[in-house]
Design a protein around this motif. Structure first.
Motif, PDB file in Angstrom:
ATOM      1  N   ASN A  58      85.726 103.028  28.015  1.00 11.70           N
ATOM      2  CA  ASN A  58      85.317 101.536  27.941  1.00 11.70           C
ATOM      3  C   ASN A  58      86.822 100.588  27.902  1.00 11.70           C
ATOM      4  N   SER A  59      87.568 101.377  28.319  1.00 13.71           N
ATOM      5  CA  SER A  59      89.170 100.714  28.933  1.00 13.71           C
ATOM      6  C   SER A  59      89.208 100.750  30.220  1.00 13.71           C
ATOM      7  N   TYR A  60      89.738  99.451  30.667  1.00 10.93           N
ATOM      8  CA  TYR A  60      90.007  99.188  32.056  1.00 10.93           C
ATOM      9  C   TYR A  60      91.305  98.612  32.614  1.00 10.93           C
ATOM     10  N   GLY A  61      92.286  98.500  31.519  1.00  6.65           N
ATOM     11  CA  GLY A  61      93.545  97.807  31.871  1.00  6.65           C
ATOM     12  C   GLY A  61      94.569  99.177  32.278  1.00  6.65           C
ATOM     13  N   PHE A  62      95.183  98.811  33.259  1.00  5.38           N
ATOM     14  CA  PHE A  62      96.371  99.609  33.677  1.00  5.38           C
ATOM     15  C   PHE A  62      95.876 100.994  34.041  1.00  5.38           C
ATOM     16  N   ARG A  63      94.585 101.135  34.456  1.00  2.00           N
ATOM     17  CA  ARG A  63      94.176 102.614  35.016  1.00  2.00           C
ATOM     18  C   ARG A  63      93.729 102.489  36.231  1.00  2.00           C
ATOM     19  N   PRO A  64      93.808 103.603  37.038  1.00  2.00           N
ATOM     20  CA  PRO A  64      93.542 103.669  38.572  1.00  2.00           C
ATOM     21  C   PRO A  64      92.072 103.392  38.787  1.00  2.00           C
ATOM     22  N   ASN A  65      91.761 102.839  39.739  1.00  2.22           N
ATOM     23  CA  ASN A  65      90.244 102.535  40.350  1.00  2.22           C
ATOM     24  C   ASN A  65      89.532 101.683  39.161  1.00  2.22           C
ATOM     25  N   ARG A  66      90.457 100.816  38.407  1.00  2.00           N
ATOM     26  CA  ARG A  66      89.311 100.085  37.616  1.00  2.00           C
ATOM     27  C   ARG A  66      90.153  98.820  37.597  1.00  2.00           C
ATOM     28  N   SER A  67      89.456  97.805  37.045  1.00  2.00           N
ATOM     29  CA  SER A  67      89.963  96.473  37.299  1.00  2.00           C
ATOM     30  C   SER A  67      89.305  95.417  36.382  1.00  2.00           C
ATOM     31  N   VAL A  68      89.825  94.170  36.430  1.00  2.00           N
ATOM     32  CA  VAL A  68      89.283  93.068  35.592  1.00  2.00           C
ATOM     33  C   VAL A  68      87.528  93.037  35.933  1.00  2.00           C
ATOM     34  N   GLU A  69      87.257  93.038  37.294  1.00  2.00           N
ATOM     35  CA  GLU A  69      86.143  92.618  37.671  1.00  2.00           C
ATOM     36  C   GLU A  69      85.218  93.695  37.259  1.00  2.00           C
ATOM     37  N   HIS A  70      85.573  94.896  37.179  1.00  2.00           N
ATOM     38  CA  HIS A  70      84.730  96.006  36.592  1.00  2.00           C
ATOM     39  C   HIS A  70      84.408  95.798  35.046  1.00  2.00           C
ATOM     40  N   ALA A  71      85.526  95.420  34.341  1.00  2.00           N
ATOM     41  CA  ALA A  71      85.392  94.960  32.805  1.00  2.00           C
ATOM     42  C   ALA A  71      84.483  93.845  32.755  1.00  2.00           C
ATOM     43  N   ILE A  72      84.354  92.877  33.617  1.00  2.00           N
ATOM     44  CA  ILE A  72      83.423  91.840  33.733  1.00  2.00           C
ATOM     45  C   ILE A  72      82.071  92.176  33.959  1.00  2.00           C
ATOM     46  N   LYS A  73      81.999  93.190  34.993  1.00  2.00           N
ATOM     47  CA  LYS A  73      80.556  93.532  35.300  1.00  2.00           C
ATOM     48  C   LYS A  73      80.049  94.214  34.193  1.00  2.00           C
ATOM     49  N   VAL A  74      80.632  95.290  33.483  1.00  2.00           N
ATOM     50  CA  VAL A  74      80.201  96.021  32.237  1.00  2.00           C
ATOM     51  C   VAL A  74      79.928  95.001  31.072  1.00  2.00           C
ATOM     52  N   ARG A 103      76.158  94.278  29.293  1.00  2.00           N
ATOM     53  CA  ARG A 103      75.833  94.621  27.917  1.00  2.00           C
ATOM     54  C   ARG A 103      75.329  93.402  27.544  1.00  2.00           C
ATOM     55  N   LEU A 104      75.728  92.360  27.695  1.00  2.00           N
ATOM     56  CA  LEU A 104      75.207  91.073  27.158  1.00  2.00           C
ATOM     57  C   LEU A 104      73.834  90.891  27.358  1.00  2.00           C
ATOM     58  N   GLN A 105      73.290  91.251  28.767  1.00  2.00           N
ATOM     59  CA  GLN A 105      71.796  91.126  29.013  1.00  2.00           C
ATOM     60  C   GLN A 105      71.220  92.055  28.202  1.00  2.00           C
ATOM     61  N   LEU A 106      71.561  93.517  28.261  1.00  2.00           N
ATOM     62  CA  LEU A 106      70.796  94.579  27.348  1.00  2.00           C
ATOM     63  C   LEU A 106      70.728  94.320  26.081  1.00  2.00           C
ATOM     64  N   SER A 107      71.732  93.880  25.486  1.00  2.00           N
ATOM     65  CA  SER A 107      71.837  93.645  23.974  1.00  2.00           C
ATOM     66  C   SER A 107      71.206  92.438  23.326  1.00  2.00           C
TER      67      SER A 107
END
Length: 222
Positions: free
Chosen positions: A150-166, A170-174
């Motif tokens: 669930n963490s996306y900051g300062f990690r390889p192959n992860r970005s703000v866009e990935h965090a927004i998508k998730v 989750r907003l829609q599912l919950s």
């Protein structure tokens, strides 16, 4: 007819293939970390020829590599060295001095922020940056194997866009309607480094020489 003078290859002349051998080692570190194994001899891998060359290539790709530290040197100065000369010098800085590894003072610079304030930035000397990159490349797969999904900051192959998508998913599912954003002021300036070292130990990083080097970086760059 005079013989043509043989060109002495420098670090910048190396073919890309000479940097790629490390991936299998990183994959092995990740797999062992997933199995909660301990790591007691990481310095051998950190100071491995291929890891040092890969660190050079990764730093060179960063635009900030041409920004000098307090010693005025940049990645261009390292790039002009022969590969064996560069590797020997880095290993000497880490292990050869009778006083042990001591990073040079960090150059301090204030970067303007959109709100009119400034953000303090520390610029290490280029040799210290290269050493830190060598460490990062080996530590990263070990840590990545244990980090939260669930963490996306300062990690390889992860970005703000990935965090927004998730977040949207989750907003829609919950059936949620709000997102809360918050920031901890000067968080990295106030991290308890003793606890951070203990956390590395808990992740299975038990190479005492490596932990000593990390403590030296904290001590001389704070």
């Amino acid at each position: 007819m005079p013989k043509k003078k043989e060109k002495i290859l420098c670090v910048d002349d190396l073919r890309h293939a000479e940097y790629y051998e490390m991936q299998k080692h990183f994959d092995e570190l990740y797999a062992k970390s997933k199995e909660s194994q301990e790591f007691n001899h990481l310095m051998d891998l950190i100071l491995k020829r291929e890891n040092i060359l890969l660190a050079y290539r990764n730093i060179k790709a960063n635009a900030g590599s041409k920004t000098p530290g307090t010693d005025k040197a940049t990645i261009l100065d390292i790039g002009n060295l022969a590969p064996d000369e560069m590797i020997s010098k880095l290993r000497f800085i880490v292990e050869g001095s009778q006083h042990g590894y001591r990073p040079k003072p960090v150059r301090r610079k204030n970067i303007p922020k959109p709100n009119g304030e400034t953000r303090p930035l520390g610029i290490p000397c280029i040799w210290d940056r290269l050493i830190q990159q060598c460490m990062k490349q080996v530590l990263e797969p070990i840590c990545e194997a244990k980090f939260s999904e669930n963490s996306y900051g300062f990690r390889p192959n992860r970005s703000v866009e990935h965090a927004i998508k998730v977040t949207y998913s989750r907003l829609q599912l919950s059936n949620l309607h709000y997102v809360i954003e918050f920031d901890i002021k000067s968080f990295f300036d106030k991290v308890n480094h003793s606890k951070l070292i203990k956390q590395l130990w808990s992740l299975g990083i038990r190479d005492k020489q490596l932990l000593y080097l990390i403590k030296q970086i904290v001590l001389y760059t704070d």
